[in-house]
Structure formats: structure tokens, C-alpha cells
Design a protein around this motif. Sequence first.
Motif, PDB file in Angstrom:
ATOM      1  N   THR A 292      -2.804  -2.209   1.599  1.00 19.09           N
ATOM      2  CA  THR A 292      -3.396  -1.274   0.633  1.00 19.09           C
ATOM      3  C   THR A 292      -4.599  -0.586   1.241  1.00 19.09           C
ATOM      4  O   THR A 292      -4.753   0.641   1.148  1.00 19.09           O
ATOM      5  CB  THR A 292      -3.790  -2.018  -0.659  1.00 19.09           C
ATOM      6  OG1 THR A 292      -2.625  -2.600  -1.242  1.00 19.09           O
ATOM      7  CG2 THR A 292      -4.431  -1.067  -1.655  1.00 19.09           C
ATOM      8  N   GLN A 293      -5.465  -1.351   1.882  1.00 16.15           N
ATOM      9  CA  GLN A 293      -6.647  -0.778   2.526  1.00 16.15           C
ATOM     10  C   GLN A 293      -6.241   0.192   3.641  1.00 16.15           C
ATOM     11  O   GLN A 293      -6.844   1.262   3.790  1.00 16.15           O
ATOM     12  CB  GLN A 293      -7.521  -1.891   3.106  1.00 16.15           C
ATOM     13  CG  GLN A 293      -8.791  -1.384   3.791  1.00 16.15           C
ATOM     14  CD  GLN A 293      -9.718  -2.519   4.186  1.00 16.15           C
ATOM     15  OE1 GLN A 293      -9.829  -3.514   3.466  1.00 16.15           O
ATOM     16  NE2 GLN A 293     -10.378  -2.374   5.318  1.00 16.15           N
ATOM     17  N   LEU A 294      -5.209  -0.170   4.394  1.00 20.19           N
ATOM     18  CA  LEU A 294      -4.735   0.688   5.477  1.00 20.19           C
ATOM     19  C   LEU A 294      -4.202   2.008   4.937  1.00 20.19           C
ATOM     20  O   LEU A 294      -4.541   3.092   5.438  1.00 20.19           O
ATOM     21  CB  LEU A 294      -3.640  -0.042   6.260  1.00 20.19           C
ATOM     22  CG  LEU A 294      -2.975   0.740   7.400  1.00 20.19           C
ATOM     23  CD1 LEU A 294      -3.975   1.001   8.521  1.00 20.19           C
ATOM     24  CD2 LEU A 294      -1.770  -0.036   7.946  1.00 20.19           C
ATOM     25  N   GLN A 295      -3.381   1.943   3.896  1.00 22.77           N
ATOM     26  CA  GLN A 295      -2.761   3.151   3.343  1.00 22.77           C
ATOM     27  C   GLN A 295      -3.774   4.046   2.630  1.00 22.77           C
ATOM     28  O   GLN A 295      -3.702   5.276   2.718  1.00 22.77           O
ATOM     29  CB  GLN A 295      -1.633   2.772   2.381  1.00 22.77           C
ATOM     30  CG  GLN A 295      -0.453   2.077   3.031  1.00 22.77           C
ATOM     31  CD  GLN A 295       0.376   2.986   3.906  1.00 22.77           C
ATOM     32  OE1 GLN A 295       0.360   4.203   3.740  1.00 22.77           O
ATOM     33  NE2 GLN A 295       1.094   2.400   4.859  1.00 22.77           N
TER      34      GLN A 295
ATOM     35  N   GLY B 170     -14.181  -4.645  -1.301  1.00 24.26           N
ATOM     36  CA  GLY B 170     -14.198  -5.924  -0.616  1.00 24.26           C
ATOM     37  C   GLY B 170     -13.204  -5.954   0.529  1.00 24.26           C
ATOM     38  O   GLY B 170     -12.410  -5.029   0.712  1.00 24.26           O
ATOM     39  N   SER B 171     -13.248  -7.028   1.298  1.00 24.26           N
ATOM     40  CA  SER B 171     -12.316  -7.179   2.410  1.00 24.26           C
ATOM     41  C   SER B 171     -10.949  -7.606   1.883  1.00 24.26           C
ATOM     42  O   SER B 171     -10.800  -7.949   0.714  1.00 24.26           O
ATOM     43  CB  SER B 171     -12.836  -8.220   3.394  1.00 24.26           C
ATOM     44  OG  SER B 171     -12.741  -9.512   2.820  1.00 24.26           O
TER      45      SER B 171
ATOM     46  N   GLY C  97       0.802  -1.220   0.000  1.00 20.41           N
ATOM     47  CA  GLY C  97       0.000   0.000   0.000  1.00 20.41           C
ATOM     48  C   GLY C  97       0.832   1.266   0.000  1.00 20.41           C
ATOM     49  O   GLY C  97       0.419   2.303  -0.538  1.00 20.41           O
ATOM     50  N   LYS C  98       2.009   1.196   0.592  1.00 20.19           N
ATOM     51  CA  LYS C  98       2.893   2.364   0.639  1.00 20.19           C
ATOM     52  C   LYS C  98       3.278   2.797  -0.768  1.00 20.19           C
ATOM     53  O   LYS C  98       3.234   3.993  -1.101  1.00 20.19           O
ATOM     54  CB  LYS C  98       4.142   2.027   1.455  1.00 20.19           C
ATOM     55  CG  LYS C  98       5.123   3.168   1.602  1.00 20.19           C
ATOM     56  CD  LYS C  98       6.321   2.742   2.444  1.00 20.19           C
ATOM     57  CE  LYS C  98       7.322   3.885   2.603  1.00 20.19           C
ATOM     58  NZ  LYS C  98       8.507   3.462   3.401  1.00 20.19           N
TER      59      LYS C  98
END
Length: 208
Positions: free
Chosen positions: A138-141, A127-128, A90-91
Motif C-alpha cells: 500500500t505504501q509503495l503504490q 506509520g511504517s 496496494g494495487k
Amino acid sequence: MWQFLSRLFEKQNLIEETNPMKKYLIVGLGNIGEKYENTRHNIGFKVLDFFANKEDLTFETQKLGDITTYKLKGRTFILLKPSTYMNLSGKAILYWLTKEKIPLENLLVITDDLNLPFGSIRVKTKGSDGGHNGLKDTQLQLNTNKYNRFRFGISDAFSQGRQVDYVLGEWTPEESDKLKERLEKSVELIKSFGLAGINNTMNSFNGK
């Protein structure tokens, strides 16, 4: 007159190059290093490498990843293989979205999926993370789970407790024989994403 037309063409080209709606970030998830090159977990890298070879593109090592660019019918596809290892994917994605001023809806993340039969294709707009560390970061970033992902089935043909060995294992000879056709289909899908849009791409490729 020629100078006027020349300036007009230059201006039009500049508009096309700077229009973020015509730029797409295509990210293949994987781990860097030779030992991971032919593993199931690296299908994202494999898809983009196949794309690059097919279109005679060359990746260049830049910040947080290897990058190449492909242009088709006024669209610019930026292909990214993050060099952050899977857990920090994600970074790299956030960095290149920001740097290239690409809207989130023009992002497509390619990843392996244990819950799909080998070679199956499923495109989703949200989606999860499904326990996938690359999608988790990716979701976190991005601070959202609403981003386009292209999930490539690797099946779940492993015995209890052997999941890590399986995803980090190499393709079987039978799988390798079938991969080329699946990779061809994957390249078609990526081009469709940019040319026809996410909804048409889902309708045309999901389950194919």
C-alpha cells in the motif's frame, strides 16, 4: 413548481453523489480463498463481512476486489476486499481510490497487528508498514506512509519461528467467543470515521 423542485432535488443528489469529500474507501486486508477465511491475517475481510451482514449489504466481484456500498447521513462508504492477495493490496487500493475519485484522507485500511493484544484497536494517520506485506505494498503504490489505518490486535502469542503459522492460523475458541463484540466495535469505528472524522475517531476508539 413540482418540476422545478424535482430538478432541484435531482441536482442536489447529483452533487452529493459526486462530491469526493463525502465518499470514503474502507479497505479490509486479507487473502482470498476458503482456507484463509477464518485466519487472523484476514481480520480485515472479517470486519467488512460483519459490517455487510449487519447492514444487509451484498458484495459484488469487480476489478481487483469485492465491493459493496453503504450510505449513511449523506456519506457513501465503499467497502473493498481486494482480490489481489495480501502482498499486492496496494494495487487494488490505488485503483479504487482513482476510479471513485476519493481523496487519500478518506481512505481507511483495516489490518491485523501482532504488536497489539488480541482485540485491541488502534487508529493512526501514518506509520511504517511494521513488516506487514499488505501495508508495505500500500505504501509503495500510494507513494506515502501517510494514510489512515485501523490496526486490529491479534497478539504475538506464538513461539520463536512460528509467526507465519500463527498469523495464517485460525482463531482459538476463546478468541472466537470474544470476536463478535470486537467486530461490533469495529463497525462503530468505521461509521465514526466517515461521520466524525479521523481525529475524533482516534480519540473515541483507540485503546478501547
